[in-house]
Design a protein around this motif. Sequence first.
Motif: not given
Length: 304
Positions: A145-154
């Motif tokens: 989930l953190a990877v998905i959120a980080a990708g969206g922010l990037i």
Amino acid sequence: MTAALAIEQLLNGLQLGVMLFLMAAGLTLIFGVMGLINLAHGSLYMVGAFACAAVASLTGSFWLGLIASLAAAAAAGAIIEVLVIRRLYSRDHLDQVLATFALILIFSEGTRWVFGSFPLYLNIPSILQGAVSLPGGVQYPAYRLAVIAAGGLIALGLAALITRTRLGIRIRAGENDREMIGALGVDIRTLYTVVFALGAALAGLAGALVGALQSVQVGMGEPVLILAFVVIVIGGIGSIKGAFLAALLVGVVDTMGRFLLPHLLATVLPPSEAGTIGGSASSMLIYIMMAFILAFRPRGLFAA
């Protein structure tokens, strides 16, 4: 097949899509701005993964490893741009393919010489271990989930960089008319090095994030590179928005296809045959989707 399992696979598809976006964003910038086919982009993904694993092993900190992955991949990208890539801009695509393929071999053997042939492993940071309860009774790994959120922010940050900053204006101008911005006093060589290093850093970050989900090994970047090229072709070369949406589309279609096709075929075929045929057919889905999209939009969904 339950709804919770289907939601879990959908989230896995989104996580794969985010990783593909980090790879494809750098590729689409490099190809869109420089007109360069860079087969060595997967090697920069591998460099980031190995740098993260090595630093995390030495320091015990996954976060320092992430910083190291960005720095190592960006530095490697800048060095090969100055020493090799800079001489290829005026050459035809065949020369670019051959030269960057040679870089793949150099990076692979160099990495094997430094780290050996055995895979390395990254531990998920303690704060992101365990699962998160989602609606519908779904238990999903916190790290994914953190990877998905980080990708969206990037993705948001990269879009802001391209559309709202002076560097982004120069990148977009270089994509449209590099001779004109050179005549206006912009240092084209420095701009190209910065763009290449930025794309390399994104690839290295993707490698580091995936390294905690699978083993870090020599050659890990090549399979991902193929999917990244599919993403930029579907999304439109040079388009960050296209790369993001196409990456999510490819990730979800690939993951859900591998999950659903065997189950659907099992209703009419024996389970063993359904698994074999479904697995083979699902690997073709993204390429069938690409052909279908290009038949109607030859320049991709969001051609820049």
